[in-house]
Write a protein that holds these residues in place. Structure first.
Motif, PDB file in Angstrom:
ATOM      1  N   GLU A 288      27.688  39.824  28.020  1.00  0.00           N
ATOM      2  CA  GLU A 288      28.317  39.707  26.691  1.00  0.00           C
ATOM      3  C   GLU A 288      29.756  40.162  26.743  1.00  0.00           C
ATOM      4  O   GLU A 288      30.629  39.550  26.161  1.00  0.00           O
ATOM      5  N   SER A 289      29.986  41.293  27.420  1.00  0.00           N
ATOM      6  CA  SER A 289      31.377  41.735  27.548  1.00  0.00           C
ATOM      7  C   SER A 289      31.543  42.608  28.785  1.00  0.00           C
ATOM      8  O   SER A 289      30.567  43.182  29.286  1.00  0.00           O
ATOM      9  N   LEU A 290      32.771  42.658  29.260  1.00  0.00           N
ATOM     10  CA  LEU A 290      33.097  43.483  30.423  1.00  0.00           C
ATOM     11  C   LEU A 290      34.284  44.372  30.084  1.00  0.00           C
ATOM     12  O   LEU A 290      35.291  43.891  29.551  1.00  0.00           O
ATOM     13  N   SER A 291      34.162  45.666  30.392  1.00  0.00           N
ATOM     14  CA  SER A 291      35.315  46.561  30.312  1.00  0.00           C
ATOM     15  C   SER A 291      35.856  46.689  31.721  1.00  0.00           C
ATOM     16  O   SER A 291      35.084  46.950  32.655  1.00  0.00           O
ATOM     17  N   VAL A 292      37.151  46.505  31.866  1.00  0.00           N
ATOM     18  CA  VAL A 292      37.724  46.538  33.217  1.00  0.00           C
ATOM     19  C   VAL A 292      39.005  47.360  33.229  1.00  0.00           C
ATOM     20  O   VAL A 292      39.600  47.642  32.184  1.00  0.00           O
ATOM     21  N   VAL A 293      39.417  47.721  34.437  1.00  0.00           N
ATOM     22  CA  VAL A 293      40.760  48.256  34.650  1.00  0.00           C
ATOM     23  C   VAL A 293      41.515  47.208  35.462  1.00  0.00           C
ATOM     24  O   VAL A 293      41.014  46.726  36.485  1.00  0.00           O
ATOM     25  N   LEU A 294      42.689  46.839  34.961  1.00  0.00           N
ATOM     26  CA  LEU A 294      43.509  45.826  35.637  1.00  0.00           C
ATOM     27  C   LEU A 294      44.324  46.480  36.756  1.00  0.00           C
ATOM     28  O   LEU A 294      44.379  47.710  36.858  1.00  0.00           O
ATOM     29  N   ASP A 295      44.983  45.657  37.551  1.00  0.00           N
ATOM     30  CA  ASP A 295      45.728  46.165  38.717  1.00  0.00           C
ATOM     31  C   ASP A 295      46.733  47.252  38.361  1.00  0.00           C
ATOM     32  O   ASP A 295      46.966  48.182  39.124  1.00  0.00           O
ATOM     33  N   THR A 296      47.326  47.158  37.163  1.00  0.00           N
ATOM     34  CA  THR A 296      48.354  48.133  36.767  1.00  0.00           C
ATOM     35  C   THR A 296      47.760  49.443  36.282  1.00  0.00           C
ATOM     36  O   THR A 296      48.483  50.389  35.978  1.00  0.00           O
ATOM     37  N   GLY A 297      46.433  49.467  36.139  1.00  0.00           N
ATOM     38  CA  GLY A 297      45.798  50.664  35.594  1.00  0.00           C
ATOM     39  C   GLY A 297      45.524  50.536  34.105  1.00  0.00           C
ATOM     40  O   GLY A 297      44.929  51.427  33.506  1.00  0.00           O
TER      41      GLY A 297
END
Ligand SMILES: Cc1cc2nc3c(=O)[nH]c(=O)nc-3n(C[C@H](O)[C@H](O)[C@H](O)COP(=O)(O)OP(=O)(O)OC[C@H]3O[C@@H](n4cnc5c(N)ncnc54)[C@H](O)[C@@H]3O)c2cc1C
Length: 539
Positions: free
Chosen positions: A167-176
């Motif tokens: 349903e959803s994903l929480s992520v950290v992107l390359d920049t933090g």
């Protein structure tokens, strides 16, 4: 002492001041995370076990500023070398393994990435629920890793793959920066909160628009694919839902720190059909006959494996006629016992009426089902005991073709292995045209090491000619990344490189997976030395 010991020590020291979680930079930690359930060995500088998304942000900011690779790791059961890396390994199984909430009425669950499938299903069981994709490694595989490879199991036919349940994903992107991706919600709506996300969304939209025709033209016509980046599902849609792309991206685009997943009622009853056939050509029409009755899975066992079991087990030799060329195990499940049994009986009647089968058996109790599955289950220990230095090797173990081309694929593989003097044992998910191949090679033998590259090339060419892909569920990792161009062609590979550049211009997120490092030879990453005996055959 290793040449990079000083660097490892210095990075570890820096990270101790930046994160709250464990900083694991001792030599023993480095050894521990240098391997996984794959052939490869890559020594990381060290590992960090984050306690929260803040730790992941801190590691990515630090790593990006210094160009240090970061590899997210769940249970380490990835078989293609996707969970090992030479920089910082993020270990999610130590602290980030909580089930944050179960909503039985809404049939959804919120999890940390380090929760294993087994833990999740144990928590869901009292509610009569379960997470349907069922990789056989579920006792150790985590949800983060399963999303990372878009894992699947024997019942994809009915339940799809992991991406279908997100349903959803929480992520950290390359920049933090943190970001959340919701299924069915265009990314632009969320972009205001993160400049980096807005940038990614704009670039992805432009790329998909520009390459729409190419993606439609080269899209593999298969029901299961964990090979390359899943752009095929994004092109041509309104809005920009990037969840299908993140699933199966092997930690090369972002690091997942949490997920909300849909779950489903646990079937209360399962019936199994075992169908024995004397010709490969009969597989496709029998699969079609079964499909009409809504099976959850159709497994295939091929001749070499059948002969192995017949040769190693007297009871099986009596039970399975020597003329058996292929065996199918059809599974039917549901919430109403009678309805399931009726469907299984109707499917059995249809196959019998077709006159295609040597024998059709139906099992509706656990004990009977175990008996029918024995033909498949007895193979693994027998494969382990085969004499000689060649061992079952995961190399071309996960190819998929359009189901109608399955017989061509099996024949093509058999010809190829015979020409190269290699033993191989085939089984798989016939309903999806998906074959697992246990190919026997000795990784300490220079000839066999050369053969690894040759087989990889020849099987890639075979799959390409049949409109298939190299991986249905295991992913690309280090092993297949270098063959994606051969499979998909230079144009699509160029698009994959663009995707990687958009999300991770510094190239720190699990480099060498999905998009190969120039000049990298996967065989050189396989240590040529004896290893302790351990389970090597596939599920
Ligand atoms: C005996 C055996 C049986 C298997 N059976 C099946 C099967 O039936 N079906 C199937 O699909 N696979 C199977 N596999 C392969 C493997 O179990 C799957 O690929 C599984 O999904 C990997 O989960 P993991 O937690 O071990 O992930 P890992 O191996 O640790 O990682 C897998 C990938 O996901 C990425 N990843 C992990 N965590 C994160 C995160 N938090 N954020 C971003 N990326 C992340 C990693 O970087 C890596 O690229 C089997 C493997 C073995 C050894």
């Amino acid at each position: 002492m290793r040449a990079d010991a000083d660097r490892s020590r210095a990075v570890g020291q820096d990270l101790r001041g930046l994160v709250r979680g464990d900083v694991l930079f001792d030599e023993i930690d480095r050894v521990l995370y240098s391997t996984a359930a794959c052939m490869f060995e890559l020594w990381p500088l060290g590992a960090v076990a984050p306690v929260d998304a803040g730790d992941v942000q801190a590691v990515l900011r630090y790593a990006r500023a210094r160009g240090i690779p970061v590899t997210a790791r769940g249970g380490g059961t990835g078989v293609a070398g996707q969970s090992v890396g030479e920089g910082i390994v993020l270990v999610f199984t130590r602290h980030l393994h909580r089930i944050r909430g179960i909503d039985p009425g809404g049939r959804r669950v919120e999890v940390d990435p380090g929760v294993t499938l087994q833990e999740l299903n144990a928590a869901l069981a009292p509610h009569g629920l379960r997470f349907p994709p069922d990789p056989s490694s579920g006792d150790a595989a985590t949800l983060g890793g399963m999303i990372g490879t878009n894992a699947a199991g024997s019942h994809t036919l009915k339940y799809g793959t992991v991406k279908d349940w997100i349903e959803s994903l929480s992520v950290v992107l390359d920049t933090g920066e943190q970001a959340t991706f919701r299924r069915g919600v265009p990314v632009a709506a969320d972009a205001a909160s993160s400049p980096r996300l807005a940038e990614i969304a704009a670039s992805m939209r432009a790329l998909l628009e520009a390459r729409r025709d190419l993606l439609e033209r080269v899209r593999p016509r298969v029901t299961k694919n964990s090979c390359g980046y899943n752009l095929f599902e994004l092109a041509g849609r309104d809005g920009l839902d990037l969840v299908p792309l993140l699933a199966g991206s092997e930690g090369t685009l972002a690091v997942i720190t949490g997920a909300t997943l849909r779950v489903d009622p646990k079937p209360v009853h399962v019936a199994t059909l075992r169908i024995l056939l004397d010709a490969l050509e009969k597989v496709a029409p029998v699969v079609e006959a079964l499909r009409a009755h809504g099976p959850s899975g159709i497994e295939l066992i091929e001749r070499a494996m059948i002969d192995l079991v017949r040769g190693g087990d007297a009871a099986m030799a009596d039970e399975v006629p020597p003329a058996t060329r292929s065996a199918l195990l059809g599974e039917f499940d549901g919430l109403d016992e009678r309805e399931v049994d009726d469907r299984a009986a109707a499917a059995a009647a249809a196959v019998r009426a077709s006159g295609l089968a040597l024998e059709v058996r139906v099992a509706t109790t656990e004990r009977e089902r175990r008996q029918l599955w024995a033909l498949r289950k007895k193979a693994s220990p027998l494969l382990e005991r085969l004499p000689g230095p060649r061992r079952s090797t995961r190399l071309v173990e996960d190819g998929v073709v359009p189901p109608a081309r399955l017989a061509d694929y099996v024949r093509g593989l058999e010809r190829l292995f015979e020409r190269r003097g290699v033993d191989a044992f085939l089984f798989g998910h016939a309903g999806d045209g998906h074959l697992h191949v246990n190919v026997f090679l000795d990784r300490n033998d220079p000839y066999d090491r050369r053969l690894m590259r040759i087989l990889m090339e020849e099987v890639t060419d075979l799959l390409r000619s049949l409109g298939g892909t190299l991986s249905g569920e295991h992913g690309d990792g280090l092993m297949r990344a270098g063959y994606l161009e051969r499979l998909f062609g230079p144009e699509l590979m160029g698009v994959f490189r663009d995707v990687k550049r958009i999300w991770d211009p510094a190239g720190i997120l699990n480099p060498g997976k999905k998009v190969p490092i120039e000049g990298e030879d996967f065989v050189s990453r396989i240590p040529a030395r004896p290893r302790p005996l351990r389970r090597t055959t596939l599920h």
